[in-house]
Design a protein around this motif. Structure first.
Motif, mmCIF file in Angstrom:
data_model
loop_
_atom_site.group_PDB
_atom_site.id
_atom_site.type_symbol
_atom_site.label_atom_id
_atom_site.label_comp_id
_atom_site.label_asym_id
_atom_site.label_seq_id
_atom_site.Cartn_x
_atom_site.Cartn_y
_atom_site.Cartn_z
ATOM 1 N N VAL A 24 12.575 -6.966 -11.776
ATOM 2 C CA VAL A 24 12.190 -6.103 -10.656
ATOM 3 C C VAL A 24 10.938 -6.581 -9.930
ATOM 4 N N GLN A 25 10.305 -7.615 -10.435
ATOM 5 C CA GLN A 25 9.058 -8.073 -9.811
ATOM 6 C C GLN A 25 9.213 -8.464 -8.345
ATOM 7 N N PRO A 26 10.326 -9.113 -7.950
ATOM 8 C CA PRO A 26 10.463 -9.414 -6.513
ATOM 9 C C PRO A 26 10.441 -8.158 -5.637
ATOM 10 N N PHE A 27 10.975 -7.055 -6.133
ATOM 11 C CA PHE A 27 10.923 -5.800 -5.394
ATOM 12 C C PHE A 27 9.476 -5.361 -5.217
ATOM 13 N N PHE A 28 8.713 -5.365 -6.292
ATOM 14 C CA PHE A 28 7.312 -4.949 -6.217
ATOM 15 C C PHE A 28 6.489 -5.921 -5.371
ATOM 16 N N ASP A 29 6.822 -7.199 -5.431
ATOM 17 C CA ASP A 29 6.115 -8.190 -4.618
ATOM 18 C C ASP A 29 6.326 -7.971 -3.121
ATOM 19 N N ALA A 30 7.456 -7.373 -2.742
ATOM 20 C CA ALA A 30 7.770 -7.150 -1.325
ATOM 21 C C ALA A 30 7.224 -5.826 -0.792
ATOM 22 N N LEU A 31 6.763 -4.938 -1.664
ATOM 23 C CA LEU A 31 6.363 -3.594 -1.232
ATOM 24 C C LEU A 31 5.297 -3.578 -0.142
ATOM 25 N N ASP A 32 4.209 -4.287 -0.331
ATOM 26 C CA ASP A 32 3.128 -4.256 0.658
ATOM 27 C C ASP A 32 3.612 -4.740 2.026
ATOM 28 N N ARG A 33 4.407 -5.798 2.029
ATOM 29 C CA ARG A 33 4.925 -6.356 3.277
ATOM 30 C C ARG A 33 5.870 -5.366 3.966
ATOM 31 N N VAL A 34 6.773 -4.762 3.207
ATOM 32 C CA VAL A 34 7.731 -3.813 3.777
ATOM 33 C C VAL A 34 7.024 -2.538 4.242
ATOM 34 N N ASN A 35 6.067 -2.064 3.468
ATOM 35 C CA ASN A 35 5.318 -0.876 3.886
ATOM 36 C C ASN A 35 4.515 -1.132 5.158
ATOM 37 N N ALA A 36 3.911 -2.307 5.275
ATOM 38 C CA ALA A 36 3.178 -2.651 6.493
ATOM 39 C C ALA A 36 4.122 -2.714 7.685
ATOM 40 N N LEU A 37 5.321 -3.233 7.463
ATOM 41 C CA LEU A 37 6.316 -3.278 8.523
ATOM 42 C C LEU A 37 6.697 -1.857 8.960
ATOM 43 N N ALA A 38 6.895 -0.963 8.004
ATOM 44 C CA ALA A 38 7.215 0.433 8.339
ATOM 45 C C ALA A 38 6.084 1.047 9.160
ATOM 46 N N ASP A 39 4.860 0.857 8.690
ATOM 47 C CA ASP A 39 3.701 1.441 9.367
ATOM 48 C C ASP A 39 3.610 1.018 10.831
ATOM 49 N N GLN A 40 4.084 -0.175 11.145
ATOM 50 C CA GLN A 40 3.983 -0.718 12.503
ATOM 51 C C GLN A 40 5.267 -0.540 13.311
ATOM 52 N N SER A 41 6.288 0.045 12.712
ATOM 53 C CA SER A 41 7.575 0.173 13.390
ATOM 54 C C SER A 41 7.559 1.286 14.433
ATOM 55 N N PRO A 42 8.237 1.069 15.556
ATOM 56 C CA PRO A 42 8.348 2.125 16.569
ATOM 57 C C PRO A 42 8.985 3.377 15.960
ATOM 58 N N GLY A 43 8.385 4.514 16.228
ATOM 59 C CA GLY A 43 8.922 5.774 15.740
ATOM 60 C C GLY A 43 8.421 6.207 14.383
ATOM 61 N N PHE A 44 7.691 5.327 13.678
ATOM 62 C CA PHE A 44 7.165 5.685 12.358
ATOM 63 C C PHE A 44 6.043 6.707 12.500
ATOM 64 N N ILE A 45 6.029 7.696 11.589
ATOM 65 C CA ILE A 45 4.978 8.715 11.621
ATOM 66 C C ILE A 45 4.206 8.779 10.309
ATOM 67 N N TRP A 46 4.888 8.815 9.175
ATOM 68 C CA TRP A 46 4.227 9.034 7.885
ATOM 69 C C TRP A 46 5.106 8.488 6.768
ATOM 70 N N ARG A 47 4.451 8.102 5.664
ATOM 71 C CA ARG A 47 5.202 7.761 4.454
ATOM 72 C C ARG A 47 4.417 8.203 3.234
ATOM 73 N N LEU A 48 5.138 8.522 2.194
ATOM 74 C CA LEU A 48 4.554 8.914 0.922
ATOM 75 C C LEU A 48 3.853 7.703 0.322
ATOM 76 N N GLN A 49 2.613 7.899 -0.144
ATOM 77 C CA GLN A 49 1.899 6.794 -0.786
ATOM 78 C C GLN A 49 0.761 7.313 -1.646
ATOM 79 N N ASP A 50 0.377 6.491 -2.605
ATOM 80 C CA ASP A 50 -0.779 6.799 -3.438
ATOM 81 C C ASP A 50 -1.936 5.893 -3.010
ATOM 82 N N GLU A 51 -2.972 5.805 -3.833
ATOM 83 C CA GLU A 51 -4.149 4.986 -3.500
ATOM 84 C C GLU A 51 -3.808 3.518 -3.304
#
Length: 168
Positions: A24-51
């Motif tokens: 599962v490490q490749p999934f965890f390795d991609a999280l920051d990149r995918v989350n940053a992409l979501a944050d910058q995507s048109p129409g994005f408002i909020w996502r669940l996250q911890d620290e």
């Protein structure tokens, strides 16, 4: 865009192994990149996250392998573009490598008043509703989308359960 409404989504899955396992490490390795992409995507408002910036460290059940993800978008089209037509898509295409096959509903969409932040309990209840009664205005899928409250339109490709139609 739905006037006065935003689209909430939840998706859940059970990892095939704990964090740190090579499966599962490749999934965890991609999280920051995918989350940053979501944050910058048109129409994005909020996502669940911890620290740490993602939701993978938040425990929702006694099962430590259960992963929950939630986000809010301006509309279904914005979410669809992110999920199926962005750099998120190749990562999602490998989900069977990282997550067990899930019995029942694993993703639900629903409309919330603009400015509302849904809770995990809200999302889990929508999954239950979708699993129990099928797509309806209170819990639906991309395939069986419902318009925002007060908007004209019919669901995409689906006849809803009569129980859901009478219960908001």
């Amino acid at each position: 865009m739905a006037q006065g409404w935003h689209l909430a989504q939840i998706n859940i899955g059970r990892l095939v192994a704990p964090r740190g396992d090579p499966r599962v490490q490749p999934f965890f390795d991609a999280l920051d990149r995918v989350n940053a992409l979501a944050d910058q995507s048109p129409g994005f408002i909020w996502r669940l996250q911890d620290e740490s910036g993602n939701a993978m460290g938040i425990s929702y059940s006694p099962d430590p392998l259960l992963a929950v993800n939630m986000s809010v978008w301006e509309d279904a089209d914005s979410l669809f573009e992110f999920v199926y037509r962005s750099a998120h898509t190749p990562v999602m295409a490998k989900r069977r490598e990282y997550f067990e096959r899930f019995e029942g509903a694993y993703q639900a969409l629903w409309w919330i008043p603009a400015g509302t932040v849904p809770t995990v309990s809200d999302g889990l209840s929508r999954l239950w509703l979708l699993d129990r009664f099928g797509p309806c205005p209170q819990a639906f899928s991309f395939k069986a989308r419902f318009p925002a409250p007060g908007e004209a339109g019919v669901p995409v490709d689906h006849q809803p359960d009569p129980w859901c139609m009478g219960n908001a």
